[in-house]
Design an enzyme around this catalytic site. Sequence first.
Site, PDB file in Angstrom:
ATOM      1  N   ASP A 163       0.830  -1.200   0.000  1.00 18.90           N
ATOM      2  CA  ASP A 163       0.000   0.000   0.000  1.00 18.90           C
ATOM      3  C   ASP A 163       0.864   1.249   0.000  1.00 18.90           C
ATOM      4  OD1 ASP A 163      -2.647   1.477   0.561  1.00 18.90           O
ATOM      5  OD2 ASP A 163      -1.313   2.187   2.159  1.00 18.90           O
TER       6      ASP A 163
ATOM      7  N   TYR B 117       2.417  10.328   0.913  1.00 20.61           N
ATOM      8  CA  TYR B 117       3.601   9.845   1.619  1.00 20.61           C
ATOM      9  C   TYR B 117       4.876  10.373   0.963  1.00 20.61           C
ATOM     10  CZ  TYR B 117       0.164   6.415   3.355  1.00 20.61           C
ATOM     11  OH  TYR B 117      -0.937   5.811   3.893  1.00 20.61           O
TER      12      TYR B 117
ATOM     13  N   LYS C 192      -3.968   5.803  -3.342  1.00 19.81           N
ATOM     14  CA  LYS C 192      -5.052   6.635  -2.866  1.00 19.81           C
ATOM     15  C   LYS C 192      -5.245   7.868  -3.744  1.00 19.81           C
ATOM     16  CE  LYS C 192      -3.872   4.973   1.723  1.00 19.81           C
ATOM     17  NZ  LYS C 192      -2.525   4.436   1.402  1.00 19.81           N
TER      18      LYS C 192
ATOM     19  N   GLY D 159      -1.779   0.851  11.553  1.00 19.98           N
ATOM     20  CA  GLY D 159      -1.684   1.487  12.865  1.00 19.98           C
ATOM     21  C   GLY D 159      -2.155   0.602  13.998  1.00 19.98           C
TER      22      GLY D 159
ATOM     23  N   PHE E 206      -0.643  -0.813  16.217  1.00 19.72           N
ATOM     24  CA  PHE E 206       0.079  -0.613  17.471  1.00 19.72           C
ATOM     25  C   PHE E 206      -0.369   0.666  18.177  1.00 19.72           C
ATOM     26  CE2 PHE E 206       3.570  -2.944  15.051  1.00 19.72           C
ATOM     27  CZ  PHE E 206       3.308  -4.160  15.658  1.00 19.72           C
TER      28      PHE E 206
ATOM     29  N   ILE F 154       2.487   2.290  21.344  1.00 17.09           N
ATOM     30  CA  ILE F 154       2.482   1.687  22.672  1.00 17.09           C
ATOM     31  C   ILE F 154       2.273   0.176  22.658  1.00 17.09           C
ATOM     32  CG2 ILE F 154       0.008   2.060  23.096  1.00 17.09           C
ATOM     33  CD1 ILE F 154       0.886   2.794  26.031  1.00 17.09           C
ATOM     34  N   LEU F 155       1.571  -0.354  21.650  1.00 16.64           N
ATOM     35  CA  LEU F 155       1.363  -1.800  21.594  1.00 16.64           C
ATOM     36  C   LEU F 155       2.574  -2.532  21.009  1.00 16.64           C
ATOM     37  CD1 LEU F 155      -2.408  -2.053  20.600  1.00 16.64           C
ATOM     38  CD2 LEU F 155      -1.344  -2.543  22.812  1.00 16.64           C
TER      39      LEU F 155
END
Length: 338
Positions: A54, A59, A85, A234, A236, A240-241
């Site tokens: 993707d 970006y 996109k 995303g 995570f 933090i994950l």
Amino acid sequence: MHPGEKRKFGRADLDVTAFGFGTAPLGNIFREIDEETSQSMFELAWDAGVRFFDTAPMYGHGLAELRTGQGLRWRDRDEYVLSSKVGRLLTPAKRSTIDFAPWVNAASFSMRFDYSYDGTMRSFEDSLQRLGLERMDICFIHDIDVFTRGSEQPEVFGQAMDGTWRALEKLRSEGLVNAIGVGVNEWEVCHEALKQRDFDCFLLAGRYTLLEQDALEEFLPLCEERGAAVVVGGGFNSGILATGAREGAKYNYAPAPKAILEKVARIEAVCRTHDVPLGAAALQFVVAHPAVPSFMAGTRTIEQLRQNLSWFSHPIPAGFWTELKSKGLLREDAPIPA
């Protein structure tokens, strides 16, 4: 789970791998990634069996699309699925006139929003030119959410449901793209888009993770009913994950609040009991939902990519998920890996 496991992409005539390669970091977000590292990550992902990639004009002001085209140029085009996109137009410009933030040393294009019919068609063609590839398989309408557009969001959403929708529906009907959808940061926006238009898929940045499962109430059931695929990026929660509840840990692009730190610490305690890395649990939980065929992971180093691939295939005992639910750390109705 295996990163190269093939899964049906909703109702579309596509199969994607359970692990996807996201290219936002390759646009040099926050800091520069050199060309050799970029190319090496494409090669590592490919060798691991990843066949879903993707990218987006946003970006790096086109840099990620340029690098994606280079990374995939000599691969058999029928062996992988590619998404990009629409919603922004890029125009060549002098570097000194461009505000690149938060990108670093990006491509020499200025960038502006455009959700008109003509702007969407131009964006689609421009992306193919930057990619240097004959087609993209999936096309998402990018950033029509409150997170990105603030108070303008209702007006922007309306424009996209008119001009951008008409353009993408035409491209789909002519077989120039297999699936069309919306890529945003909020499940509520995806839900409203699916109620209004006949979309095939969504790219959701976070919002369905070990920490957030509100999408189970309305959005994901509607996706199952309509055969719409949801790609989760995303997973995570912006950090933090993956890092755990340590000082300075990020939650949704900001320092994690106390309540989130405490919840993650409790999840980590269960992880230790079952010898499960937190990152492995975060990745594998997402793709257990029947509407979610793939997790789209963006990494900025080869080491991060290797770690994600390892986490994705790490064995997790059924008792781990049972304990998370029994301790109120995971919704009872959340699907879990078999």
